[in-house]
Design an enzyme around this catalytic site. Structure first.
Site: not given
Ligand code: AMP
Length: 190
Positions: A14, A89, A128, A134, A145
């Site tokens: 993404k 999400r 990654r 991270r 996740r």
């Molecule tokens: P990402 O970088 O998009 O993979 O997000 C990393 C983490 O941030 C996720 O595993 C969630 O814990 C939190 N997170 C990011 N976006 C959301 C969202 N829209 N709703 C809830 N948690 C989020």
């Protein structure tokens, strides 16, 4: 206005494809994961709350996430549109996004589902984690996740199909081919 939801499991590409989209279309980009990581780095109250959820591989509660998104959306002035990366999400977030855009006389233009097989996601995320450090890119948290993705996020495919916005993209293979498919999908819904 071009409002693009870029959708897919963690590691589906993404972020990478979002960069190309914003370069081509000149839209703003909201990555909710990036917003939360910036809050953690700045050691804000929000960051402290978010860290607890992120490190457990869980989602941040909807009400909090929706407020964050609304504030970010309001910060864009004279925008040509937005790429929503990592949001929505959950069904509640998709409902909230639609309401927020409708209030502004807009809607989601297209939802791009980047589909990547599970074994490839695992390989990419572990790589990654090693490269970027991270903390949620470790095997145990990645598994959590992906489970959260299947249970809470993947039902949004049907939601966006019902809304007439869903486009399937094969997210495995050459980056230029994937981007060409994305552009074709955007153009078909514009
Ligand atoms: P990402 O970088 O998009 O993979 O997000 C990393 C983490 O941030 C996720 O595993 C969630 O814990 C939190 N997170 C990011 N976006 C959301 C969202 N829209 N709703 C809830 N948690 C989020």
């Amino acid at each position: 206005m071009l409002n693009i939801v870029i959708f897919g499991a963690p590691g589906s590409g993404k972020g990478t494809q979002s960069e190309r989209i914003l370069e081509k279309y000149g839209v703003n980009h909201i990555s909710t994961g990036d917003v939360l990581r910036a809050e953690i780095k700045a050691e804000t109250e929000l960051g402290k709350t978010a860290k607890g959820f992120i490190d457990q591989g869980q989602l941040i509660p909807d009400s909090l996430m929706i407020d964050i998104l609304a504030a970010k959306l309001d910060s864009f002035v004279g925008s040509k549109g937005v790429i929503f990366d990592g949001f929505p999400r959950t069904i509640a977030q998709a409902d909230a996004l639609k309401a927020m855009l409708n209030e502004r006389g807009q809607d989601v233009t297209v939802m791009l589902e980047l589909d990547v097989p599970e074994d490839e996601l695992m390989t990419r995320l572990i790589k990654r984690g090693i490269e970027s450090g991270r903390t949620d890119d470790n095997e145990e948290t990645i598994k959590k996740r992906l489970k959260v993705y299947h249970e809470q996020t993947s039902p949004l495919k049907e939601w966006y199909k019902n809304d007439g916005k869903h486009c399937y993209i094969n997210g495995l293979g050459d980056l230029d081919r994937i981007f060409a498919d994305i552009v074709a999908a955007i153009e078909s819904k514009k």
